[in-house]
Design an enzyme around this catalytic site. Structure first.
Site, PDB file in Angstrom:
ATOM      1  N   HIS A  58     -61.543   0.499 -26.427  1.00  9.34           N
ATOM      2  CA  HIS A  58     -61.380  -0.752 -27.174  1.00  9.34           C
ATOM      3  C   HIS A  58     -60.125  -0.693 -28.022  1.00  9.34           C
ATOM      4  CE1 HIS A  58     -62.335  -4.316 -29.563  1.00  9.34           C
ATOM      5  NE2 HIS A  58     -63.082  -4.647 -28.529  1.00  9.34           N
ATOM      6  N   ARG A  94     -72.461  -4.434 -29.616  1.00  8.33           N
ATOM      7  CA  ARG A  94     -72.853  -5.453 -28.622  1.00  8.33           C
ATOM      8  C   ARG A  94     -73.362  -4.766 -27.358  1.00  8.33           C
ATOM      9  NH1 ARG A  94     -67.343  -8.641 -28.171  1.00  8.33           N
ATOM     10  NH2 ARG A  94     -66.688  -6.473 -27.920  1.00  8.33           N
ATOM     11  N   ASP A 127     -68.705  -4.865 -22.323  1.00  9.64           N
ATOM     12  CA  ASP A 127     -68.777  -5.109 -20.882  1.00  9.64           C
ATOM     13  C   ASP A 127     -69.461  -4.006 -20.093  1.00  9.64           C
ATOM     14  OD1 ASP A 127     -67.456  -7.558 -21.042  1.00  9.64           O
ATOM     15  OD2 ASP A 127     -65.523  -6.549 -21.181  1.00  9.64           O
ATOM     16  N   HIS A 140     -59.578  -8.041 -20.327  1.00 10.93           N
ATOM     17  CA  HIS A 140     -60.393  -8.766 -21.324  1.00 10.93           C
ATOM     18  C   HIS A 140     -61.705  -9.158 -20.648  1.00 10.93           C
ATOM     19  CE1 HIS A 140     -61.319 -10.924 -24.879  1.00 10.93           C
ATOM     20  NE2 HIS A 140     -60.646 -12.040 -24.672  1.00 10.93           N
ATOM     21  N   SER A 195     -58.624 -14.107 -26.072  1.00 14.37           N
ATOM     22  CA  SER A 195     -59.174 -15.463 -25.933  1.00 14.37           C
ATOM     23  C   SER A 195     -59.210 -16.189 -27.275  1.00 14.37           C
ATOM     24  CB  SER A 195     -60.568 -15.432 -25.304  1.00 14.37           C
ATOM     25  OG  SER A 195     -61.412 -14.548 -25.989  1.00 14.37           O
TER      26      SER A 195
HETATM   27  N1  HAX Z   1     -60.310   4.354 -18.832  1.00 19.98           N
HETATM   28  C1  HAX Z   1     -59.156   5.025 -18.635  1.00 19.98           C
HETATM   29  N2  HAX Z   1     -58.121   5.025 -19.478  1.00 19.98           N
HETATM   30  C2  HAX Z   1     -58.277   4.307 -20.625  1.00 19.98           C
HETATM   31  C3  HAX Z   1     -59.458   3.624 -20.921  1.00 19.98           C
HETATM   32  C4  HAX Z   1     -60.495   3.644 -19.958  1.00 19.98           C
HETATM   33  N3  HAX Z   1     -61.629   2.973 -20.124  1.00 19.98           N
HETATM   34  N4  HAX Z   1     -59.309   3.011 -22.113  1.00 19.98           N
HETATM   35  C5  HAX Z   1     -58.065   3.321 -22.551  1.00 19.98           C
HETATM   36  N5  HAX Z   1     -57.445   4.103 -21.635  1.00 19.98           N
HETATM   37  C6  HAX Z   1     -56.055   4.559 -21.675  1.00 19.98           C
HETATM   38  C7  HAX Z   1     -55.142   3.352 -21.686  1.00 19.98           C
HETATM   39  O1  HAX Z   1     -54.968   2.820 -20.382  1.00 19.98           O
HETATM   40  C8  HAX Z   1     -53.880   3.928 -22.280  1.00 19.98           C
HETATM   41  O2  HAX Z   1     -53.225   4.654 -21.259  1.00 19.98           O
HETATM   42  P1  HAX Z   1     -51.615   4.670 -21.168  1.00 19.98           P
HETATM   43  O3  HAX Z   1     -51.178   5.335 -22.423  1.00 19.98           O
HETATM   44  O4  HAX Z   1     -51.356   5.452 -19.922  1.00 19.98           O
HETATM   45  O5  HAX Z   1     -51.179   3.243 -21.087  1.00 19.98           O
HETATM   46  C9  HAX Z   1     -54.430   4.925 -23.293  1.00 19.98           C
HETATM   47  O6  HAX Z   1     -55.786   5.210 -22.883  1.00 19.98           O
HETATM   48  C10 HAX Z   1     -54.450   4.405 -24.718  1.00 19.98           C
HETATM   49  O7  HAX Z   1     -55.146   3.179 -24.734  1.00 19.98           O
HETATM   50  P2  HAX Z   1     -55.933   2.697 -26.044  1.00 19.98           P
HETATM   51  O8  HAX Z   1     -54.954   2.550 -27.156  1.00 19.98           O
HETATM   52  O9  HAX Z   1     -57.109   3.561 -26.276  1.00 19.98           O
HETATM   53  O10 HAX Z   1     -56.523   1.301 -25.592  1.00 19.98           O
HETATM   54  P3  HAX Z   1     -55.768  -0.111 -25.642  1.00 19.98           P
HETATM   55  O11 HAX Z   1     -55.954  -0.688 -26.995  1.00 19.98           O
HETATM   56  O12 HAX Z   1     -54.399  -0.030 -25.092  1.00 19.98           O
HETATM   57  O13 HAX Z   1     -56.628  -0.935 -24.569  1.00 19.98           O
HETATM   58  C11 HAX Z   1     -58.600  -1.610 -23.467  1.00 19.98           C
HETATM   59  C12 HAX Z   1     -57.947  -1.313 -24.816  1.00 19.98           C
HETATM   60  C13 HAX Z   1     -59.968  -2.214 -23.710  1.00 19.98           C
HETATM   61  C14 HAX Z   1     -57.743  -2.657 -22.704  1.00 19.98           C
HETATM   62  C15 HAX Z   1     -58.699  -0.296 -22.660  1.00 19.98           C
HETATM   63  O14 HAX Z   1     -59.555   0.600 -23.338  1.00 19.98           O
HETATM   64  C16 HAX Z   1     -59.174  -0.502 -21.247  1.00 19.98           C
HETATM   65  O15 HAX Z   1     -58.359  -0.758 -20.347  1.00 19.98           O
HETATM   66  N6  HAX Z   1     -60.522  -0.369 -20.979  1.00 19.98           N
HETATM   67  C17 HAX Z   1     -61.070  -0.617 -19.694  1.00 19.98           C
HETATM   68  C18 HAX Z   1     -61.153  -2.110 -19.429  1.00 19.98           C
HETATM   69  C19 HAX Z   1     -62.182  -2.763 -20.338  1.00 19.98           C
HETATM   70  O16 HAX Z   1     -63.288  -2.265 -20.507  1.00 19.98           O
HETATM   71  N7  HAX Z   1     -61.849  -3.934 -20.909  1.00 19.98           N
HETATM   72  C20 HAX Z   1     -62.781  -4.713 -21.721  1.00 19.98           C
HETATM   73  C21 HAX Z   1     -62.520  -4.592 -23.211  1.00 19.98           C
HETATM   74  C22 HAX Z   1     -63.479  -5.402 -24.029  1.00 19.98           C
HETATM   75  C23 HAX Z   1     -63.108  -6.850 -23.971  1.00 19.98           C
HETATM   76  O17 HAX Z   1     -62.131  -7.307 -24.495  1.00 19.98           O
HETATM   77  N8  HAX Z   1     -63.863  -7.596 -23.257  1.00 19.98           N
HETATM   78  O18 HAX Z   1     -63.547  -8.857 -23.079  1.00 19.98           O
END
Ligand code: HAX
Length: 438
Positions: A318, A327, A373, A272, A242
């Site tokens: 994250h 947070r 979140d 996000h 964002s």
């Molecule tokens: N549950 C399961 N698997 C997860 C995970 C979770 N909470 N968090 C990361 N992973 C997985 C990823 O999907 C990725 O898998 P693949 O290799 O199969 O693609 C692997 O672990 C490596 O990911 P990462 O490098 O640790 O994390 P990224 O930087 O790619 O992604 C995310 C960060 C926040 C998008 C990710 O941790 C996620 O999807 N979390 C759950 C959704 C979430 O909580 N989003 C909110 C984030 C905060 C925010 O921005 N709010 O607005």
């Protein structure tokens, strides 16, 4: 106006620092870029400039150099509440100094004077199909206000580059003043069918006004939660979707309404801002399945079921942070002080205990700890705001504070249009081949 005068004072020194960096030290190398980073979402490439906030992977966000506990302690508290004035936070983000009560109230007064929403915006919202997502309604309202943009108007009139920021500040104050009113209207209209315009009470601050316009039952508690919520969601440096989308679009000299609308569109994504609605949904699924707070063992199995079905556990992980998000901690403290016995708070606390273990065992997530979140929806739920799809709108009201502070400074410092360079897959493959023989 107070923010204008303070930025004016600071501007010559900031401009000189940026000039020196760019003209005298422009060739100094900051970072290298790997193939993995290019294929992997540009993760960790140091390529953005902001002084509004910084995320330390091992510590979390700092707003203008201050950690969340420091900010919560230092900012002047709202009358009748325990949390800071949102106006004080905006002052801190914009100016980089902790405001006095009078300075925080001066920002609040600016908002109060600008909170009126033109009638056509309400009409447009009411004309939309009933099943329209609240983030679309929110975003449409932002876009529809673009016609009042001072920046767009003055640009047409030939505004000089060194005063772009003044028009940007004017637009930012107007936008941030109107967002809580629009959000509250969308909430009352979409879920309760109320057609009346919310009214901003000049005697109350941003947080109290929001609680009043939302018509939640415990207005005092909800005003404090709103102040905390907007503060925590305001900024998370520049690389998140964002903030970056707002900055990128703003760099083409689109006004703040266009730029923030782009940011909101990014916030609406499930990885996000939409994660907060998904996270509460996940907690409620657990609660329903086990008819209350489950045993640790049952929760452990449920978390594994989620992963095995190919889904992520929302609220955990994250892109930058490598510790529990401060947070999250601030919101958990709020809940534990005020309603520790609430079932969902107890459940969220147990999830905090169990899910990191599960994610570590799975071994994929780089950060198995909770993010912002993991708890924010639980707090809204406690106060009776249980319409999940509205939660990202709340995030948007808060996020506007940070991204508009960045937008104003980007114009003040004459930041150019963003234009990173792309490559083809073949080019990357060639680089890889070449590296083998080097
Ligand atoms: N549950 C399961 N698997 C997860 C995970 C979770 N909470 N968090 C990361 N992973 C997985 C990823 O999907 C990725 O898998 P693949 O290799 O199969 O693609 C692997 O672990 C490596 O990911 P990462 O490098 O640790 O994390 P990224 O930087 O790619 O992604 C995310 C960060 C926040 C998008 C990710 O941790 C996620 O999807 N979390 C759950 C959704 C979430 O909580 N989003 C909110 C984030 C905060 C925010 O921005 N709010 O607005």
């Amino acid at each position: 106006m107070i923010l204008h005068d303070k930025i004016s004072e600071q501007l010559p020194a900031w401009r000189e620092r940026i000039r020196a960096l760019s003209k005298e030290h422009g060739d100094v190398v900051v970072d290298k870029v790997t193939v993995g980073q290019i294929v992997g979402g540009m993760r960790d490439i140091k390529s953005l400039l902001t002084d509004v906030s910084f995320v330390d992977p091992a510590e979390g966000i700092r707003f203008r150099g201050m950690s969340i506990p420091e900010v919560l302690k230092a900012l002047p508290k709202a009358k009748g509440g325990k949390m800071p004035y949102v106006g004080g936070l905006y002052y801190l983000l914009m100016i980089g100094e902790v405001p006095t009560v009078e300075q925080a109230l001066a920002v609040e007064a600016e908002w109060e004077a600008r909170a009126e929403i033109p009638d056509y915006v309400y009409k447009m919202l009411k004309d939309m199909p009933k099943d329209t997502h609240p983030m679309i309604l929110f975003n449409l309202a932002v876009m529809s206000l673009e016609r009042i943009s001072t920046f767009a108007q003055k640009y047409q009139e030939g505004m000089k580059k060194d005063v772009y920021w003044e028009a940007a500040l004017e637009d930012s104050l107007n936008l941030t003043a109107k967002l809580p009113v629009i959000a509250a209207f969308i909430y009352r209209y979409k879920y309760f069918g109320e057609k009346r315009k919310p009214s901003y009470n000049p005697k109350l601050d941003y947080g109290s006004n929001f609680a009043r316009m939302m018509k939640v039952s415990d207005k005092k508690g909800y005003a404090d939660l709103s102040r905390l919520y907007f503060l925590l969601h305001s900024d998370h440096e520049s690389g998140n979707v964002s903030a970056h989308a707002t900055h990128l679009v703003g760099s083409s000299l689109s006004d703040v309404y266009f730029a923030f609308s782009a940011g909101l569109s990014g916030l609406a994504g499930p990885l996000h801002g939409l994660a907060n609605q998904e996270c509460l949904g996940w907690l409620l699924n657990v609660h329903n399945r086990f008819n209350g707070v489950p045993s640790r063992d049952d929760l452990y199995k449920f978390a594994w079921e989620t992963l095995e079905s190919g889904k992520v556990i929302p609220g955990y992980g994250h892109a930058v942070l490598r510790v529990p998000d401060p947070r999250f901690t601030a919101q958990m403290d709020f809940a534990k002080k005020r309603f520790p016995d609430d079932d969902l708070v107890r459940l969220a606390d147990m999830v905090f205990d169990v899910v990191p273990t599960v994610l570590k065992e799975q071994g994929k997530a780089k950060n198995p700890a909770p993010n912002v979140d993991a708890i924010s929806g639980t707090l809204q739920h406690y106060y009776g705001v249980r319409e999940f799809d509205f939660y990202t709108v709340l995030f948007g009201v808060g996020r506007a504070l940070g991204v508009t502070a960045n937008y104003v400074w980007a114009r003040a410092l004459g930041m150019p249009i963003e234009r990173p360079k792309s490559m083809t897959t073949k080019m990357l493959e060639d680089i890889v081949e070449k590296s083998k023989t080097a």
